[in-house]
Design a protein around this motif. Structure first.
Motif, PDB file in Angstrom:
ATOM      1  N   UNK A 142       6.796   1.868  -5.232  1.00 41.43           N
ATOM      2  CA  UNK A 142       5.873   0.819  -5.058  1.00 41.43           C
ATOM      3  C   UNK A 142       5.420   0.629  -6.720  1.00 41.43           C
ATOM      4  N   UNK A 143       6.278  -0.292  -7.391  1.00 46.22           N
ATOM      5  CA  UNK A 143       5.819  -0.863  -8.731  1.00 46.22           C
ATOM      6  C   UNK A 143       4.390  -1.129  -8.714  1.00 46.22           C
ATOM      7  N   UNK A 144       3.961  -2.137  -7.925  1.00 46.94           N
ATOM      8  CA  UNK A 144       2.679  -2.516  -7.590  1.00 46.94           C
ATOM      9  C   UNK A 144       2.529  -3.186  -6.261  1.00 46.94           C
ATOM     10  N   UNK A 145       1.343  -3.245  -5.775  1.00 46.64           N
ATOM     11  CA  UNK A 145       1.144  -3.921  -4.682  1.00 46.64           C
ATOM     12  C   UNK A 145      -0.432  -4.139  -4.534  1.00 46.64           C
ATOM     13  N   UNK A 146      -0.646  -5.389  -4.475  1.00 47.88           N
ATOM     14  CA  UNK A 146      -2.105  -5.891  -4.632  1.00 47.88           C
ATOM     15  C   UNK A 146      -2.196  -7.376  -4.146  1.00 47.88           C
ATOM     16  N   UNK A 147      -3.351  -7.598  -3.526  1.00 44.82           N
ATOM     17  CA  UNK A 147      -3.657  -8.932  -3.099  1.00 44.82           C
ATOM     18  C   UNK A 147      -2.507  -9.417  -2.006  1.00 44.82           C
ATOM     19  N   UNK A 148      -1.840  -8.575  -1.206  1.00 44.18           N
ATOM     20  CA  UNK A 148      -0.818  -8.924  -0.460  1.00 44.18           C
ATOM     21  C   UNK A 148       0.597  -9.152  -1.075  1.00 44.18           C
ATOM     22  N   UNK A 149       1.065  -8.975  -2.407  1.00 40.74           N
ATOM     23  CA  UNK A 149       1.961  -9.063  -2.830  1.00 40.74           C
ATOM     24  C   UNK A 149       2.384  -7.843  -3.694  1.00 40.74           C
ATOM     25  N   UNK A 150       3.734  -7.409  -3.920  1.00 39.67           N
ATOM     26  CA  UNK A 150       4.211  -6.401  -4.722  1.00 39.67           C
ATOM     27  C   UNK A 150       5.522  -6.388  -4.964  1.00 39.67           C
ATOM     28  N   UNK A 151       5.968  -5.243  -5.685  1.00 40.16           N
ATOM     29  CA  UNK A 151       7.516  -4.984  -5.807  1.00 40.16           C
ATOM     30  C   UNK A 151       7.799  -3.638  -5.381  1.00 40.16           C
ATOM     31  N   UNK A 152       8.720  -3.471  -4.818  1.00 38.50           N
ATOM     32  CA  UNK A 152       9.085  -1.839  -4.507  1.00 38.50           C
ATOM     33  C   UNK A 152      10.692  -1.717  -4.785  1.00 38.50           C
ATOM     34  N   UNK A 153      11.050  -0.683  -4.995  1.00 40.47           N
ATOM     35  CA  UNK A 153      12.264  -0.090  -5.676  1.00 40.47           C
ATOM     36  C   UNK A 153      12.961   0.973  -5.153  1.00 40.47           C
ATOM     37  N   UNK A 154      14.280   1.302  -5.309  1.00 40.82           N
ATOM     38  CA  UNK A 154      14.673   2.728  -4.939  1.00 40.82           C
ATOM     39  C   UNK A 154      16.057   2.837  -5.226  1.00 40.82           C
ATOM     40  N   UNK A 155      16.605   3.840  -5.006  1.00 46.92           N
ATOM     41  CA  UNK A 155      17.936   4.209  -5.260  1.00 46.92           C
ATOM     42  C   UNK A 155      18.464   5.418  -4.390  1.00 46.92           C
ATOM     43  N   UNK A 156      19.420   5.457  -3.855  1.00 41.66           N
ATOM     44  CA  UNK A 156      20.301   6.680  -2.991  1.00 41.66           C
ATOM     45  C   UNK A 156      21.658   6.414  -2.962  1.00 41.66           C
ATOM     46  N   UNK A 157      22.107   7.590  -2.332  1.00 39.21           N
ATOM     47  CA  UNK A 157      23.635   7.674  -2.529  1.00 39.21           C
ATOM     48  C   UNK A 157      24.123   7.658  -1.061  1.00 39.21           C
ATOM     49  N   UNK A 158      25.428   7.236  -0.662  1.00 43.12           N
ATOM     50  CA  UNK A 158      25.711   7.328   0.786  1.00 43.12           C
ATOM     51  C   UNK A 158      27.354   7.634   0.469  1.00 43.12           C
ATOM     52  N   UNK A 159      27.892   8.572   1.346  1.00 43.88           N
ATOM     53  CA  UNK A 159      29.366   8.784   1.411  1.00 43.88           C
ATOM     54  C   UNK A 159      29.830   7.769   1.881  1.00 43.88           C
ATOM     55  N   UNK A 160      30.992   6.915   1.365  1.00 49.23           N
ATOM     56  CA  UNK A 160      31.506   5.828   1.813  1.00 49.23           C
ATOM     57  C   UNK A 160      32.435   6.410   2.971  1.00 49.23           C
ATOM     58  N   UNK A 161      32.897   7.272   3.149  1.00 47.84           N
ATOM     59  CA  UNK A 161      33.795   7.847   3.928  1.00 47.84           C
ATOM     60  C   UNK A 161      33.123   8.223   5.329  1.00 47.84           C
TER      61      UNK A 161
END
Length: 195
Positions: A142-161
């Motif tokens: 959560x980059x920020x969350x206040x008064x019912x609004x916010x920004x979320x981000x992330x990253x992850x890896x998947x094996x395409x096969x």
């Protein structure tokens, strides 16, 4: 009814009333598409191909007082894949990769949301690509969350096969792991103006 009877009746009813309203603070949120994106990086011998999906929708409900009540569902139009090179994008849409004629949609649906630290969440859910479903954990900050609004981000890896995307090239071998990066701005819907 005596005071004692009223108290006993309340003691019996209150837990059932609370159980009937477990998600009282869960609120639907709208995605701000101008400030949201789903990107990926696929590495090969000749290039790290940076791509994104231009068309997708999300159904998100958040409970900032108890994140475990939150839910996330995402549907991505696989035909909207773009690496900014038409020839490569058409190949990605082909049966060698996403096979969009048979599997036009990539989906993710959460089964649990867990707070792991302040401002850090793990979103466990089912990711479906090419008709294959695997349970994964998507980290969220959560980059920020206040008064019912916010920004979320992330990253992850998947094996395409794991999802049947097994194409490879002897000239330009492709790494199995694909890095996924997402960034989402959310807000509660604004109340309708009074008539």
């Amino acid at each position: 009814m005596t005071k004692t009877a009223r108290f006993l009746a309340g003691a019996v009813l209150l837990p059932s009333m609370m159980a009937a309203r477990p998600f009282v603070d869960v609120k639907p949120h709208i995605v701000d598409k101008a400030h949201s994106q789903i990107n990926f990086v696929a590495d090969s011998r000749l290039l790290s191909a940076h791509g994104f999906f231009g068309k997708w929708d999300a159904d998100v409900s958040l409970d900032a007082t108890n994140w475990s009540n939150s839910t996330v569902a995402i549907a991505i139009d696989a035909t909207s894949v773009s690496t900014r090179v038409d020839m490569r994008d058409n190949h990605l849409r082909s049966p060698d990769f996403f096979d969009v004629a048979k599997f036009p949609t990539i989906t993710f649906k959460s089964v649990s949301v867990t707070k792991v630290a302040e401002g850090k969440l793990d979103i466990t859910g089912d990711l479906t690509i090419r008709g294959v479903t695997k349970r994964i954990v998507v980290p969220a900050t959560a980059v920020f969350y206040e008064k019912g609004a916010g920004r979320f981000r992330g990253q992850f890896a998947i094996n395409r096969k794991d999802y049947g995307v097994a194409y490879d090239s002897s000239v330009n071998p492709i790494e199995n792991d694909v890095q996924v990066q997402w960034d989402m701005a959310l807000s509660e819907p604004k109340p309708a103006p009074a008539k």
